[in-house]
Design an enzyme around this catalytic site. Structure first.
Site, PDB file in Angstrom:
ATOM      1  N   HIS A 121      27.031   1.264 -60.310  1.00 26.61           N
ATOM      2  CA  HIS A 121      27.466   2.067 -59.163  1.00 26.61           C
ATOM      3  C   HIS A 121      28.958   1.891 -58.908  1.00 26.61           C
ATOM      4  O   HIS A 121      29.570   0.934 -59.385  1.00 26.61           O
ATOM      5  CB  HIS A 121      26.688   1.657 -57.900  1.00 26.61           C
ATOM      6  CG  HIS A 121      25.300   2.225 -57.840  1.00 26.61           C
ATOM      7  ND1 HIS A 121      24.241   1.662 -58.501  1.00 26.61           N
ATOM      8  CD2 HIS A 121      24.813   3.327 -57.213  1.00 26.61           C
ATOM      9  CE1 HIS A 121      23.145   2.386 -58.276  1.00 26.61           C
ATOM     10  NE2 HIS A 121      23.474   3.400 -57.506  1.00 26.61           N
ATOM     11  N   LYS A 180      29.978   0.220 -52.984  1.00 22.52           N
ATOM     12  CA  LYS A 180      28.584  -0.012 -52.601  1.00 22.52           C
ATOM     13  C   LYS A 180      28.439  -1.397 -51.959  1.00 22.52           C
ATOM     14  O   LYS A 180      28.951  -2.388 -52.477  1.00 22.52           O
ATOM     15  CB  LYS A 180      27.685   0.123 -53.843  1.00 22.52           C
ATOM     16  CG  LYS A 180      26.210   0.061 -53.501  1.00 22.52           C
ATOM     17  CD  LYS A 180      25.356   0.623 -54.629  1.00 22.52           C
ATOM     18  CE  LYS A 180      23.885   0.516 -54.316  1.00 22.52           C
ATOM     19  NZ  LYS A 180      23.478   1.220 -53.098  1.00 22.52           N
TER      20      LYS A 180
HETATM   21  N1  LIG Z   1      19.220   7.675 -51.391  1.00 25.54           N
HETATM   22  C1  LIG Z   1      20.184   8.173 -52.140  1.00 25.54           C
HETATM   23  O1  LIG Z   1      19.984   9.029 -53.011  1.00 25.54           O
HETATM   24  C2  LIG Z   1      21.591   7.701 -51.892  1.00 25.54           C
HETATM   25  C3  LIG Z   1      22.673   8.293 -52.541  1.00 25.54           C
HETATM   26  C4  LIG Z   1      23.946   7.834 -52.248  1.00 25.54           C
HETATM   27  C5  LIG Z   1      24.106   6.811 -51.338  1.00 25.54           C
HETATM   28  N2  LIG Z   1      23.041   6.245 -50.758  1.00 25.54           N
HETATM   29  C6  LIG Z   1      23.152   5.236 -49.711  1.00 25.54           C
HETATM   30  O2  LIG Z   1      23.548   5.909 -48.526  1.00 25.54           O
HETATM   31  C7  LIG Z   1      24.389   5.072 -47.736  1.00 25.54           C
HETATM   32  C8  LIG Z   1      25.725   5.774 -47.499  1.00 25.54           C
HETATM   33  O3  LIG Z   1      26.390   5.947 -48.726  1.00 25.54           O
HETATM   34  P1  LIG Z   1      27.848   6.609 -48.817  1.00 25.54           P
HETATM   35  O4  LIG Z   1      28.264   6.499 -50.242  1.00 25.54           O
HETATM   36  O5  LIG Z   1      27.847   7.926 -48.132  1.00 25.54           O
HETATM   37  O6  LIG Z   1      28.683   5.545 -47.956  1.00 25.54           O
HETATM   38  P2  LIG Z   1      30.038   5.765 -47.155  1.00 25.54           P
HETATM   39  O7  LIG Z   1      30.624   4.406 -46.939  1.00 25.54           O
HETATM   40  O8  LIG Z   1      30.876   6.802 -47.807  1.00 25.54           O
HETATM   41  O9  LIG Z   1      29.557   6.353 -45.738  1.00 25.54           O
HETATM   42  C9  LIG Z   1      28.886   5.616 -44.764  1.00 25.54           C
HETATM   43  C10 LIG Z   1      29.271   6.205 -43.398  1.00 25.54           C
HETATM   44  O10 LIG Z   1      28.440   5.591 -42.407  1.00 25.54           O
HETATM   45  C11 LIG Z   1      29.257   5.410 -41.262  1.00 25.54           C
HETATM   46  N3  LIG Z   1      28.651   4.388 -40.422  1.00 25.54           N
HETATM   47  C12 LIG Z   1      28.637   3.038 -40.607  1.00 25.54           C
HETATM   48  N4  LIG Z   1      27.999   2.434 -39.586  1.00 25.54           N
HETATM   49  C13 LIG Z   1      27.592   3.424 -38.748  1.00 25.54           C
HETATM   50  C14 LIG Z   1      26.888   3.441 -37.521  1.00 25.54           C
HETATM   51  N5  LIG Z   1      26.467   2.312 -36.937  1.00 25.54           N
HETATM   52  N6  LIG Z   1      26.651   4.652 -36.953  1.00 25.54           N
HETATM   53  C15 LIG Z   1      27.055   5.777 -37.514  1.00 25.54           C
HETATM   54  N7  LIG Z   1      27.748   5.825 -38.680  1.00 25.54           N
HETATM   55  C16 LIG Z   1      27.997   4.665 -39.283  1.00 25.54           C
HETATM   56  C17 LIG Z   1      30.633   5.031 -41.794  1.00 25.54           C
HETATM   57  O11 LIG Z   1      31.641   5.292 -40.828  1.00 25.54           O
HETATM   58  C18 LIG Z   1      30.732   5.963 -43.003  1.00 25.54           C
HETATM   59  O12 LIG Z   1      31.336   7.203 -42.623  1.00 25.54           O
HETATM   60  C19 LIG Z   1      24.476   3.761 -48.504  1.00 25.54           C
HETATM   61  O13 LIG Z   1      23.485   2.863 -48.036  1.00 25.54           O
HETATM   62  C20 LIG Z   1      24.143   4.143 -49.942  1.00 25.54           C
HETATM   63  O14 LIG Z   1      23.585   3.087 -50.669  1.00 25.54           O
HETATM   64  C21 LIG Z   1      21.783   6.668 -51.017  1.00 25.54           C
HETATM   65  O1  LIG Z   2      25.185   3.534 -52.884  1.00 31.95           O
HETATM   66  C1  LIG Z   2      25.077   4.560 -53.582  1.00 31.95           C
HETATM   67  O2  LIG Z   2      26.030   5.330 -53.789  1.00 31.95           O
HETATM   68  C2  LIG Z   2      23.757   4.881 -54.150  1.00 31.95           C
HETATM   69  N1  LIG Z   2      22.773   4.068 -53.917  1.00 31.95           N
HETATM   70  C3  LIG Z   2      21.436   4.314 -54.306  1.00 31.95           C
HETATM   71  C4  LIG Z   2      20.718   3.011 -54.585  1.00 31.95           C
HETATM   72  O3  LIG Z   2      21.054   1.970 -54.013  1.00 31.95           O
HETATM   73  O4  LIG Z   2      19.775   3.037 -55.364  1.00 31.95           O
HETATM   74  C5  LIG Z   2      21.288   5.286 -55.431  1.00 31.95           C
HETATM   75  C6  LIG Z   2      22.173   6.466 -55.268  1.00 31.95           C
HETATM   76  C7  LIG Z   2      23.602   6.113 -54.961  1.00 31.95           C
END
Ligand SMILES: NC(=O)c1ccc[n+]([C@@H]2O[C@H](COP(=O)([O-])OP(=O)(O)OC[C@H]3O[C@@H](n4cnc5c(N)ncnc54)[C@H](O)[C@@H]3O)[C@@H](O)[C@H]2O)c1
Ligand SMILES: O=C(O)C1=N[C@H](C(=O)O)CCC1
Length: 267
Positions: free
Chosen positions: A156, A160
């Site tokens: 990743h 992360k």
């Molecule tokens: N399930 C999936 O397919 C998938 C895909 C990508 C990322 N993710 C996960 O999603 C999450 C976000 O990823 P990202 O890459 O967008 O991260 P990022 O750091 O770009 O964005 C996170 C956002 O959350 C905000 N935030 C933090 N604490 C907060 C709170 N208490 N209230 C409101 N907003 C708050 C931050 O200001 C930031 O804008 C991570 O946990 C990541 O692992 C999951």
């Molecule tokens: O943090 C991310 O970006 C992502 N996290 C997921 C995971 O923890 O499996 C997968 C997608 C991207």
């Protein structure tokens, strides 16, 4: 006319949050009710830099947002600590959570499932919304019946927060469901340097790579006598997650329990 689903997005300025705001805007049956950000309370989303022309109010407190708005679904894309609190609060207010935020333990999932079932409302935690990643996990589980030796390498971007990834731990538990219990590697192996063999989930090893330039990638390497098999998925951008987010929002409305993983709602 189909009913409109009113949605709160937590984390709208984040990488996933921005894509999800876009998804909600371009989906006719979705409506953005409000957003929860870590700052900017009292503003409208359109007043924030690089945000679309959207009238949704910005809150910095999930409880206040849930009290003052009328939403059907909360989509959470924040941090592991915030995501757990938000999911719990959404259930308190009968708003169905769709959580992409990773970092949930099995104990968290069990506790939150009990709560969703007590309230008789749906919730989805999806460690990976990419349809290709779901297929990768299903293929890995199918393969593990024939190749019980496997190691996971997840890769990743270096922003992360959690390791190993939610996808890797979910893949490990799917594999461990079908293979006989085993400890990976030589029974007498020892690490000369801590961490050399990666993390251990019930004997299955996970190796986490964090590098700029990466988005979300995973390989599962299987080994058998005289042969190996590799299953790999790559997300090249965050749009790859959006069809899964849409599917989750559409399905969470009719659930009465918490579902962990999109494979449980995909035909
Ligand atoms: N399930 C999936 O397919 C998938 C895909 C990508 C990322 N993710 C996960 O999603 C999450 C976000 O990823 P990202 O890459 O967008 O991260 P990022 O750091 O770009 O964005 C996170 C956002 O959350 C905000 N935030 C933090 N604490 C907060 C709170 N208490 N209230 C409101 N907003 C708050 C931050 O200001 C930031 O804008 C991570 O946990 C990541 O692992 C999951
Ligand atoms: O943090 C991310 O970006 C992502 N996290 C997921 C995971 O923890 O499996 C997968 C997608 C991207």
């Amino acid at each position: 006319m189909s009913k409109v689903t009113k949605i709160i997005i937590a984390g709208p300025r984040g990488k996933m949050g921005k894509e999800t705001v876009q998804l909600v805007r371009e989906t006719e049956e979705f409506q953005l009710e409000a957003v929860v950000d870590s700052k900017n309370a009292g503003k409208m989303l359109k007043e924030l830099p690089n945000m679309p022309d959207e009238q949704a109010p910005v809150y910095d407190d999930m409880k206040v947002c849930l009290e003052e708005t009328e939403a059907d679904v909360l989509i959470d894309l924040t941090t592991p600590a915030a995501g757990k609190k938000h999911l719990e609060l959404a259930l308190d207010y009968n708003v169905r959570p769709v959580v992409g935020t990773t970092g949930f333990s099995e104990e968290d999932v069990e506790r939150l499932r009990d709560k969703a079932e007590d309230k008789e409302i749906g919730a989805i935690i999806a460690p990976n919304f990419a349809v290709g990643a779901i297929l990768m996990m299903k293929l890995a589980q199918m393969t593990a019946k024939y190749f019980s030796d496997a190691e996971i390498i997840e890769m990743h971007h270096d922003n992360k927060l959690d390791a190993p990834s939610g996808t890797a731990t979910k893949t490990a538990s799917l594999i461990n469901e079908v293979r006989p219990h085993k400890t990976q590697g030589h029974p007498d192996e020892k690490e000369d340097l801590d961490g050399a063999r990666g993390a251990d989930i019930d004997g299955l090893r996970i190796h986490s790579v964090r590098l700029p330039g990466l988005i979300a990638h995973q390989e599962i390497l299987f080994g058998g006598s005289g042969q190996t098999l590799k299953i790999r998925h790559d997300s090249m951008n965050r749009q790859s997650f959006m069809p899964g987010v849409k599917l989750a929002v559409e399905n969470v409305l009719s659930l009465k329990t918490l579902v962990y993983g999109l494979e449980n709602i995909m035909d």
